[in-house]
Design a protein around this motif. Structure first.
Motif, short mmCIF file in Angstrom:
data_model
loop_
_atom_site.label_atom_id
_atom_site.label_comp_id
_atom_site.label_asym_id
_atom_site.label_seq_id
_atom_site.Cartn_x
_atom_site.Cartn_y
_atom_site.Cartn_z
N PHE A 1 0.82 -1.20 0.00
CA PHE A 1 0.00 0.00 0.00
C PHE A 1 0.86 1.26 0.00
O PHE A 1 0.58 2.23 -0.71
N PHE A 2 1.92 1.24 0.82
CA PHE A 2 2.80 2.40 0.93
C PHE A 2 3.42 2.71 -0.43
O PHE A 2 3.51 3.88 -0.83
N ALA A 3 3.85 1.69 -1.15
CA ALA A 3 4.47 1.89 -2.46
C ALA A 3 3.45 2.40 -3.48
O ALA A 3 3.76 3.27 -4.31
N LEU B 1 16.37 3.14 -10.50
CA LEU B 1 15.41 2.24 -9.86
C LEU B 1 15.90 1.78 -8.49
O LEU B 1 15.12 1.66 -7.54
N ALA B 2 17.19 1.52 -8.38
CA ALA B 2 17.75 1.11 -7.10
C ALA B 2 17.59 2.23 -6.07
O ALA B 2 17.27 1.98 -4.90
N GLY B 3 17.79 3.47 -6.52
CA GLY B 3 17.61 4.61 -5.63
C GLY B 3 16.17 4.75 -5.18
O GLY B 3 15.88 5.01 -4.00
N VAL B 4 15.24 4.59 -6.12
CA VAL B 4 13.82 4.67 -5.78
C VAL B 4 13.44 3.59 -4.78
O VAL B 4 12.72 3.84 -3.80
N LEU B 5 13.92 2.36 -4.99
CA LEU B 5 13.61 1.27 -4.08
C LEU B 5 14.17 1.54 -2.69
O LEU B 5 13.48 1.36 -1.68
N MET B 6 15.42 1.99 -2.63
CA MET B 6 16.01 2.30 -1.33
C MET B 6 15.24 3.41 -0.62
O MET B 6 14.96 3.34 0.58
N ALA C 1 18.63 9.32 0.76
CA ALA C 1 19.03 7.91 0.58
C ALA C 1 18.86 7.49 -0.87
O ALA C 1 19.71 6.78 -1.43
N ASN C 2 17.79 7.94 -1.49
CA ASN C 2 17.52 7.64 -2.91
C ASN C 2 18.69 8.13 -3.77
O ASN C 2 19.29 7.37 -4.55
N VAL C 3 19.01 9.40 -3.63
CA VAL C 3 20.07 9.99 -4.45
C VAL C 3 21.42 9.36 -4.15
O VAL C 3 22.21 9.05 -5.06
N GLY C 4 21.71 9.14 -2.87
CA GLY C 4 23.01 8.58 -2.49
C GLY C 4 23.22 7.19 -3.05
O GLY C 4 24.29 6.89 -3.62
N VAL C 5 22.23 6.32 -2.93
CA VAL C 5 22.36 4.96 -3.44
C VAL C 5 22.47 4.96 -4.96
O VAL C 5 23.29 4.23 -5.55
N ALA C 6 21.63 5.77 -5.62
CA ALA C 6 21.66 5.82 -7.08
C ALA C 6 23.01 6.30 -7.59
O ALA C 6 23.58 5.74 -8.54
N ALA C 7 23.55 7.34 -6.94
CA ALA C 7 24.85 7.89 -7.37
C ALA C 7 25.97 6.87 -7.14
O ALA C 7 26.86 6.70 -8.00
#
Length: 362
Positions: A241-243, A340-345, A320-326
């Motif tokens: 639901f949150f997603a 996508l990895a950033g969005v998931l994180m 966290a999104n930006v950091g993981v994606a970068a």
């Protein structure tokens, strides 16, 4: 005499039906050692008080009053786990379920069945009087989806009227979702063994008093449960639901940016900032209404405090999104994968912190 059968009755605003339900069950189960556990979600109409009054009159009645917790599935689980009888049954308090088939259901259990379902879709069953055409169509669609998703081979997996051996619930209880509406589908999907399932037809009756609890939230609960079970229980219903709410926030964000640029004398950066706040606010209120409705924040100050916490949580999630994606892009320069990895994180982070600090999930 030891109790053989516990009837679990989840209630919310059912004071107008409770005495009549008890009378009908008593007539139907003559000669059977039974008890009734009413699990009430703190009904404002005094259902719990009435159940306790009835319990003083007849020890076969018991009441569990749940405060600050809502949901039919959770009420059913708590009621079944509160029983010590070898057999438990779930039925509604609205008198739409035909209590006269209870002895037949119990006999099937005695003869070796693990689960007996009161069905509207086998010989002797009907839902013509109790369902509106719209709700009947929705029910048929839901049954088709559930049977395909769970590979269930009986006709009425959406039934709220069933009986089973209590040990089945004891074994799978940790895997059952306390939120949601259709507990039978969850039990069948979570059972630790292959179940011997029987069905007995009955005619779904019109409600005597009170109002139906069926609404759009019930449909969303059902879809969330199906996705949870398709994933093998790996993805929590609440996170689904949150997603989905987060995805709706993307549409709100894009609409706000375009509207702000069209109506206000501002540049893109300001419009983007406004859209971020609007989308986060929209996500908060939808999550409070649907995703976390069993822990819903109420009142001006609790809602305002929760909204401010949500802003902070989402800001951290964005970082966290930006950091993981970068970081991932530096290792593997693939734009889509990194994004996508950033969005998931970010989604996982927002969900975890929201549950911990905003809605304080137990």
């Amino acid at each position: 005499m030891a109790v053989e059968l516990t009837l679990v009755i989840p209630t919310f605003n059912e004071s107008g039906n409770l005495r009549e339900l008890f009378r009908r069950v008593d007539a139907a189960l003559s000669g059977v050692a039974w008890e009734m556990i009413v699990v009430d979600d703190d009904s404002p109409d005094g259902t719990a008080a009435l159940a306790k009054e009835m319990a003083r009159e007849d020890p076969r009645m018991r009441c569990l009053r749940r405060v600050n917790r809502r949901g039919l599935a959770g009420a059913c689980i708590e009621g079944m786990l509160a029983s010590s009888a070898p057999v438990v049954a779930v039925m509604d308090a609205d008198l739409q379920h035909d209590e006269r088939i209870l002895p037949k259901m119990l006999q099937k259990i005695r003869e070796g069945a693990d689960l007996v379902v009161g069905s509207r879709h086998v010989a002797g069953g009907s839902a013509e009087t109790g369902f509106s055409p719209r709700r009947a169509a929705i029910s048929r669609l839901a049954i088709r989806i559930a049977k395909d998703a769970l590979r269930a081979d009986f006709s009425d997996i959406m039934s709220g009227f069933f009986m089973l051996r209590r040990q089945i619930v004891e074994d799978c209880a940790p895997d059952l979702a306390p939120t949601g509406f259709k507990i039978l589908a969850d039990i069948v999907a979570s059972a630790k063994q292959d179940l011997t399932i029987e069905e007995i037809g009955y005619s779904f009756r019109e409600r005597l008093a009170g109002e139906s609890k069926f609404d759009i939230k019930v449909g969303l609960d059902f879809l969330g449960l199906m996705l949870n079970k398709i994933s093998g229980g790996r993805i929590p219903v609440r996170f689904i639901f949150f997603a989905l709410v987060g995805m709706s926030g993307v549409a709100v964000h894009l609409a706000t940016v375009n509207l702000a640029l069209a109506l206000l004398p501002i540049g893109f950066t300001v419009a983007q900032s406004i859209a971020v706040v609007v989308a986060m606010t929209s996500n908060f209120y939808i999550n409070n209404t649907i995703t976390y409705r069993d822990a819903k924040l109420r009142g001006f100050w609790p809602v305002l405090r929760g909204l401010l916490y949500f802003y902070v949580v989402c800001s951290i999630g964005a970082a966290a999104n930006v950091g993981v994606a970068a970081w991932l892009y530096r290792l593997y320069p693939e734009v889509s994968l990194s994004a996508l990895a950033g969005v998931l994180m970010g989604s996982v982070w927002n969900y975890a912190l929201s549950s911990l600090f905003v809605w304080r999930e137990e």
